[in-house]
Enzyme design. Sequence first.
Site, mmCIF file in Angstrom:
data_model
loop_
_atom_site.group_PDB
_atom_site.id
_atom_site.type_symbol
_atom_site.label_atom_id
_atom_site.label_comp_id
_atom_site.label_asym_id
_atom_site.label_seq_id
_atom_site.Cartn_x
_atom_site.Cartn_y
_atom_site.Cartn_z
ATOM 1 N N GLY A 102 -33.746 -53.997 79.496
ATOM 2 C CA GLY A 102 -33.035 -54.366 80.726
ATOM 3 C C GLY A 102 -32.565 -55.811 80.718
ATOM 4 O O GLY A 102 -33.185 -56.665 80.075
ATOM 5 N N ARG A 166 -31.063 -49.692 75.355
ATOM 6 C CA ARG A 166 -32.498 -49.404 75.186
ATOM 7 C C ARG A 166 -32.813 -48.600 73.918
ATOM 8 O O ARG A 166 -33.877 -47.993 73.825
ATOM 9 C CB ARG A 166 -33.015 -48.664 76.424
ATOM 10 C CG ARG A 166 -33.134 -49.537 77.662
ATOM 11 C CD ARG A 166 -34.012 -48.896 78.709
ATOM 12 N NE ARG A 166 -34.025 -49.668 79.946
ATOM 13 C CZ ARG A 166 -34.843 -50.678 80.180
ATOM 14 N NH1 ARG A 166 -35.708 -51.052 79.268
ATOM 15 N NH2 ARG A 166 -34.795 -51.317 81.341
ATOM 16 N N ASP A 197 -41.781 -53.664 74.240
ATOM 17 C CA ASP A 197 -41.364 -52.635 73.277
ATOM 18 C C ASP A 197 -40.413 -53.221 72.229
ATOM 19 O O ASP A 197 -40.509 -52.894 71.046
ATOM 20 C CB ASP A 197 -40.650 -51.482 73.991
ATOM 21 C CG ASP A 197 -41.650 -50.568 74.692
ATOM 22 O OD1 ASP A 197 -42.803 -50.498 74.232
ATOM 23 O OD2 ASP A 197 -41.271 -49.932 75.691
ATOM 24 N N LYS A 221 -38.400 -61.616 76.676
ATOM 25 C CA LYS A 221 -37.514 -61.419 77.824
ATOM 26 C C LYS A 221 -38.043 -60.282 78.678
ATOM 27 O O LYS A 221 -38.470 -59.270 78.138
ATOM 28 C CB LYS A 221 -36.124 -61.042 77.298
ATOM 29 C CG LYS A 221 -35.195 -60.483 78.329
ATOM 30 C CD LYS A 221 -34.685 -59.054 78.038
ATOM 31 C CE LYS A 221 -35.689 -57.979 78.155
ATOM 32 N NZ LYS A 221 -35.159 -56.616 78.273
ATOM 33 N N THR A 222 -38.101 -60.383 79.931
ATOM 34 C CA THR A 222 -38.223 -59.280 80.890
ATOM 35 C C THR A 222 -38.514 -59.865 82.269
ATOM 36 O O THR A 222 -39.375 -60.749 82.414
ATOM 37 C CB THR A 222 -39.299 -58.223 80.540
ATOM 38 O OG1 THR A 222 -39.408 -57.330 81.659
ATOM 39 C CG2 THR A 222 -40.662 -58.788 80.238
ATOM 40 N N ASP A 224 -40.007 -58.402 84.468
ATOM 41 C CA ASP A 224 -41.324 -57.933 84.909
ATOM 42 C C ASP A 224 -42.426 -58.968 84.655
ATOM 43 O O ASP A 224 -43.476 -58.916 85.280
ATOM 44 C CB ASP A 224 -41.703 -56.631 84.190
ATOM 45 C CG ASP A 224 -40.848 -55.451 84.656
ATOM 46 O OD1 ASP A 224 -39.906 -55.681 85.429
ATOM 47 O OD2 ASP A 224 -41.124 -54.314 84.242
HETATM 48 P P1 FBP Z 1 -37.268 -54.542 80.529
HETATM 49 O O1 FBP Z 1 -38.754 -54.394 80.453
HETATM 50 O O2 FBP Z 1 -36.542 -53.860 79.450
HETATM 51 O O3 FBP Z 1 -36.882 -55.988 80.637
HETATM 52 O O4 FBP Z 1 -36.757 -53.861 81.863
HETATM 53 C C1 FBP Z 1 -37.238 -54.238 83.085
HETATM 54 C C2 FBP Z 1 -36.673 -53.441 84.228
HETATM 55 O O5 FBP Z 1 -35.828 -54.255 84.987
HETATM 56 C C3 FBP Z 1 -37.812 -52.879 85.043
HETATM 57 O O6 FBP Z 1 -38.263 -53.789 86.011
HETATM 58 C C4 FBP Z 1 -37.209 -51.633 85.603
HETATM 59 O O7 FBP Z 1 -38.162 -50.646 85.840
HETATM 60 C C5 FBP Z 1 -36.333 -51.167 84.510
HETATM 61 O O8 FBP Z 1 -35.906 -52.313 83.830
HETATM 62 C C6 FBP Z 1 -35.166 -50.366 85.025
HETATM 63 O O9 FBP Z 1 -34.476 -49.922 83.945
HETATM 64 P P2 FBP Z 1 -33.117 -49.131 83.944
HETATM 65 O O10 FBP Z 1 -32.167 -50.063 83.307
HETATM 66 O O11 FBP Z 1 -33.391 -47.993 83.067
HETATM 67 O O12 FBP Z 1 -32.754 -48.769 85.330
#
Ligand code: FBP
Length: 584
Positions: A102, A166, A197, A221-222, A224
């Site tokens: 993300g 992803r 991941d 990066k994230t 979260d």
């Molecule tokens: P990453 O761990 O890849 O940085 O993604 C975080 C995130 O923003 C989460 O908080 C959320 O659950 C998810 O991506 C949503 O992903 P999608 O792009 O599949 O809607």
Amino acid sequence: MKSRSVASFLKDPEIRRLLDNTGVLADSRRSYKPALCPVLEEMVVVAEPLKGAVMQVHREAAKQLPMISRNPLVGVRKAGADDEISGRYGKERRIGVVFSGGPAPGGHNVIAGLYEGAQKANPKSEIIGFLVGPAGVMKGTYINITGDLVARYRNAGGFAMIKTGRDKIDTPEKMEQCRKTCRDLRLDALVIVGGDDSNTNAAFVAEATQDIGVQVIGVPKTIDGDLQVPEYCQISFGFHSAARAYANTIGSLCVDSSSDVKYWHFVKIMGRSASHLAMEAAFLSHPNVVLIGAEVADKEMNIHDIVKHICDAIVKRSELGRNYGVVVMPEGLLECIDDINVIILKLNKIIADYNRNSAGEGRDFHRDLTSMSDKMRYVNTHPIWKDYDSRVLIDLPQELQDGLFKPRDAHGNFQFSQVPIDEIVLDMVRTYLIRLKNEGKFKGQFKAQSIFAGYFGRGTLPTKFDCDYAYNLGQTAFALIANGLTGYMAAIKDLYLPVSGWNPVGVPIASLLHLEERKGRLQLVIQKSLVDLEGGAFKAFSRERVKWVIEDNYRTPGPIQFYGSNVESRPIIVQLNEFGKDLD
Ligand code: FBP
């Protein structure tokens, strides 16, 4: 009298200034040159093992990643006259970079830091940006990163410059495609900017490309914030901006509810397994009720306990004449409710088994089994599914049952953001309050709205902290490459200090891996860092929130500010965890 056509009106430079997609804010942001920590200001730096730092490697990681699992943790220092590095450091290089997972605010500055670090060492070095995530590496689709491009995207939000995806380089065939691209493009190194991941993936790519001389470096990066390494990486980039953006929304809703005094706002924000975002946003805005996943799990609360917990606050406030308030919940709440999590994990395995066993026939669980009864018929045949699981499932609201069956992502993860947990909990709260009213235990009014603030946080402009942090990470990634390293994650130590106190390090990714069940199989992955209930941040939070429930103790941070310095200019949880290390 009309004398001008709309076409000529729209060509007028004054009118263009009003309509074009450049603005004063964007211009002044772009012109900000991110601050570098002192050591990265040097022309040449040496990465060498940090004294006293011991990182254990899981036996399975040592087996599967024999070469990179020998990496020690490294620190970065200024090169001295006796260091041999100087010649190698300035070698002409071709370095690929890719975003994975993300988006997270600040990502473009990783590219800016990498580009400018490489250019400083040798202006002939080139940076290649792979398009739309790891798929771009496998397909060999890319653009050349130029100084103009870097200048255009500097300090901007999102990952629009090269996009993200992803996909995962997780089969021998995909790994071979990746090796081919690296060979075809004569790459010296590849930088993978991603979460747990993606950094896991970086470790495997590093091992698999060592024989062709390609170095692989990960970048944390994230939004979260769940990719942490105690002492060495206190938070990932993107977290601070997203939390700040959520706090702006929550703060505004607190102002609205305490002004119009008629609504309870239920806000769902992102944060899958970990609730760091919810806690940071809460410190910034003081909503009345905040749910923290790790605490829900620790107290073994089920969904009904959570509903009761929220209703207790609503009843208490109504007794004080306050029929309004704000509830914040992380999207990953479901994972922290034990009996629901068991169902999620079992369904992960059942769905993965179905897809694996029938992959040759081109079958897919979600495509083949469209109705709930078809799905349940199959699920009931799987040996891990027990009658008790069916009873738990049936006891849940229909929308939640449907949500638990949603398709998993490419890593086999349950997609929490797809389940409207805010609406589901709100419905359950409504029903429970009616019961309390009938029993004479609730005499107030209850009107409510729910909102999913998820993507607003992810797409926000980066804070100055994230602009600086991501830029330093990009420069650190280059420094590790220039020191000949591979299988490392670039990190910055001491983020609770201003930039002048930051220290770049290289964390051996192999040491972060442990075994976890994914897609129904035990796999080596980086363990997610959840909220530490013994940490300074949570201890402060659990005391402070008591007054937030009853009083209107709201704090309104407003939109992200780029200039000026205050307590919010660095993540509050990072500071509290650091300063509260010695609390009992
Ligand atoms: P990453 O761990 O890849 O940085 O993604 C975080 C995130 O923003 C989460 O908080 C959320 O659950 C998810 O991506 C949503 O992903 P999608 O792009 O599949 O809607």
